[in-house]
Design a protein around this motif. Structure first.
Motif, short mmCIF file in Angstrom:
data_model
loop_
_atom_site.label_atom_id
_atom_site.label_comp_id
_atom_site.label_asym_id
_atom_site.label_seq_id
_atom_site.Cartn_x
_atom_site.Cartn_y
_atom_site.Cartn_z
N ILE A 63 -0.19 10.51 2.53
CA ILE A 63 1.14 9.90 2.69
C ILE A 63 1.41 8.89 1.58
O ILE A 63 2.50 8.88 0.98
CB ILE A 63 1.25 9.22 4.08
N LEU A 64 0.42 8.06 1.28
CA LEU A 64 0.62 7.02 0.27
C LEU A 64 0.76 7.59 -1.14
O LEU A 64 1.48 7.04 -1.96
CB LEU A 64 -0.52 6.01 0.33
N ARG A 65 0.09 8.70 -1.41
CA ARG A 65 0.27 9.31 -2.74
C ARG A 65 1.67 9.91 -2.85
O ARG A 65 2.24 9.98 -3.94
CB ARG A 65 -0.82 10.35 -3.00
N MET A 66 2.23 10.35 -1.73
CA MET A 66 3.60 10.88 -1.73
C MET A 66 4.62 9.77 -2.01
O MET A 66 5.64 10.00 -2.66
CB MET A 66 3.92 11.53 -0.38
N TYR A 67 4.35 8.57 -1.47
CA TYR A 67 5.31 7.48 -1.55
C TYR A 67 4.72 6.25 -2.25
O TYR A 67 5.11 5.12 -1.95
CB TYR A 67 5.77 7.08 -0.14
N ALA A 68 3.84 6.46 -3.21
CA ALA A 68 3.11 5.35 -3.85
C ALA A 68 4.05 4.32 -4.46
O ALA A 68 3.86 3.10 -4.29
CB ALA A 68 2.17 5.90 -4.92
N ASP A 69 5.10 4.78 -5.14
CA ASP A 69 6.00 3.85 -5.83
C ASP A 69 6.69 2.90 -4.85
O ASP A 69 7.02 1.77 -5.21
CB ASP A 69 7.05 4.63 -6.63
N ARG A 70 6.86 3.34 -3.61
CA ARG A 70 7.55 2.49 -2.62
C ARG A 70 6.64 1.39 -2.08
O ARG A 70 7.11 0.48 -1.39
CB ARG A 70 8.09 3.35 -1.48
N ARG A 71 5.34 1.49 -2.39
CA ARG A 71 4.39 0.44 -1.99
C ARG A 71 3.83 -0.29 -3.21
O ARG A 71 2.83 -0.99 -3.12
CB ARG A 71 3.23 1.04 -1.17
N GLY A 72 4.49 -0.14 -4.35
CA GLY A 72 4.07 -0.83 -5.56
C GLY A 72 2.80 -0.29 -6.17
O GLY A 72 2.06 -1.01 -6.84
N LEU A 73 2.54 1.00 -5.94
CA LEU A 73 1.33 1.64 -6.46
C LEU A 73 1.72 2.80 -7.37
O LEU A 73 2.85 3.28 -7.33
CB LEU A 73 0.49 2.20 -5.30
N SER A 74 0.76 3.27 -8.16
CA SER A 74 0.95 4.53 -8.86
C SER A 74 0.21 5.59 -8.05
O SER A 74 -0.76 5.27 -7.35
CB SER A 74 0.42 4.46 -10.29
N PRO A 75 0.64 6.85 -8.13
CA PRO A 75 0.06 7.89 -7.28
C PRO A 75 -1.45 8.11 -7.47
O PRO A 75 -2.10 8.64 -6.58
CB PRO A 75 0.84 9.15 -7.66
N ASN A 76 -1.99 7.68 -8.60
CA ASN A 76 -3.42 7.87 -8.85
C ASN A 76 -4.24 6.63 -8.47
O ASN A 76 -5.29 6.37 -9.07
CB ASN A 76 -3.67 8.23 -10.32
N PHE A 77 -3.75 5.86 -7.51
CA PHE A 77 -4.47 4.64 -7.12
C PHE A 77 -5.92 4.94 -6.73
O PHE A 77 -6.23 6.02 -6.23
CB PHE A 77 -3.74 3.92 -5.97
N SER A 78 -6.78 3.95 -6.97
CA SER A 78 -8.20 4.07 -6.64
C SER A 78 -8.44 3.64 -5.19
O SER A 78 -7.67 2.84 -4.63
CB SER A 78 -9.05 3.18 -7.55
N ILE A 79 -9.50 4.18 -4.60
CA ILE A 79 -9.90 3.78 -3.24
C ILE A 79 -11.29 3.16 -3.35
O ILE A 79 -12.24 3.84 -3.75
CB ILE A 79 -9.91 4.99 -2.29
N TYR A 80 -11.40 1.89 -3.00
CA TYR A 80 -12.67 1.17 -3.17
C TYR A 80 -13.64 1.47 -2.04
O TYR A 80 -13.25 1.49 -0.86
CB TYR A 80 -12.41 -0.33 -3.21
N SER A 81 -14.87 1.69 -2.41
CA SER A 81 -15.94 1.83 -1.42
C SER A 81 -16.26 0.46 -0.83
O SER A 81 -15.79 -0.57 -1.34
CB SER A 81 -17.19 2.41 -2.09
N GLU A 82 -17.08 0.45 0.21
CA GLU A 82 -17.49 -0.83 0.80
C GLU A 82 -18.23 -1.70 -0.21
O GLU A 82 -18.08 -2.92 -0.24
CB GLU A 82 -18.37 -0.58 2.03
N GLN A 83 -19.04 -1.08 -1.06
CA GLN A 83 -19.79 -1.81 -2.07
C GLN A 83 -18.84 -2.44 -3.10
O GLN A 83 -19.00 -3.62 -3.47
CB GLN A 83 -20.77 -0.88 -2.78
#
Length: 256
Positions: free
Chosen positions: A92-112
């Protein structure tokens, strides 16, 4: 449908009850997931398009098993969303990334990675912590705030008088700023950002909730407040929400 013939009477009832909200409570090993997949197959037999069906579960393994069961009975599930709640939120967020101030290729951080950035933000706030207790408390408060779906300001307002909250809120703010600068989200952000999108963007909500005519949730006892709000949003247009679970296995009961 052949699978329907293999179900007992109690299992058949929720499968055939296709409209409105349905809650199925049953113990371990009673065939809850089987009932859910049988219901999806039944909907397909009734002429519902796979792309109008959403099936959510809580582990990658469970999602893979659900897809495998559906493939056996349905010709093409490629247009159906069968996924974990986190992978659904990524989609969902990659579909609407720009509306949340992100680019579609945003990174997802691991717990580390998340822990490392929190530690960096902690140091930048000027805190000293020889025994590690303050940092541990700060990390707990940030996790707690995210699980509750609260921003730093909202968390400060809710829990401002509790121990170490002021420090946690300062670190949380800096941590959030770092993620924004790095075009990154952590696992909790996937949920909170998706929920914010659904609540604040009427067009996105209308499209997604309109598309998913039937929403199914497996292991429903494992949903927290943020996850439940996401599910409610997605089922808000058609109101066809089907959930299965075992309240005796609820992880949020003993987590408080």
């Amino acid at each position: 449908m052949e699978e329907l013939e293999t179900l007992n009477e109690e299992q058949r009832l929720p499968v055939l009850d296709t409209e409105g909200a349905v809650l199925v409570l049953a113990g371990a090993g009673s065939g809850k997931t089987r009932v859910l997949t049988a219901r999806i197959s039944h909907l397909i037999d009734l002429g519902v398009s796979p792309e109008n069906i959403l099936a959510i579960t809580f582990t990658n393994k469970a999602a893979a098993e659900m897809r495998a069961r559906l493939v056996d009975g349905i010709t093409d599930i490629s247009r159906m969303w069968v996924c974990t709640i986190h992978s659904m939120c990524v989609r969902i967020l990659r579909m609407y990334a720009d509306r949340r101030g992100l680019s579609p290729n945003f990174s997802i951080y691991s717990e580390q990675e998340r822990s490392a950035v929190v530690k960096q933000a902690f140091k930048e706030c000027g805190y000293q912590d020889e025994d590690g207790k303050l940092l541990k408390s700060v990390k707990w408060h940030i996790s707690n705030a995210k699980m509750m779906g609260l921003s730093p300001a909202e968390y400060a307002q809710r829990c401002g008088r509790e121990g170490n909250v002021e420090a946690a809120v300062r670190v949380y703010e800096k941590y959030a700023a770092h993620l924004k600068a790095y075009n990154a989200l952590d696992f909790d952000d996937l949920l909170t950002e998706a929920l914010a999108l659904l609540k604040e963007d009427a067009e996105a909500l209308s499209y997604l909730a309109g598309r998913f005519r039937y929403v199914h949730v497996d292991e429903f006892q494992d949903t927290n407040a943020v996850q439940f709000e996401i599910v409610k949003c997605l089922a808000s247009v058609h109101g066809n929400l089907f959930v299965v679970g075992d309240d005796d296995q609820s992880i949020y009961g003993w987590r408080g």
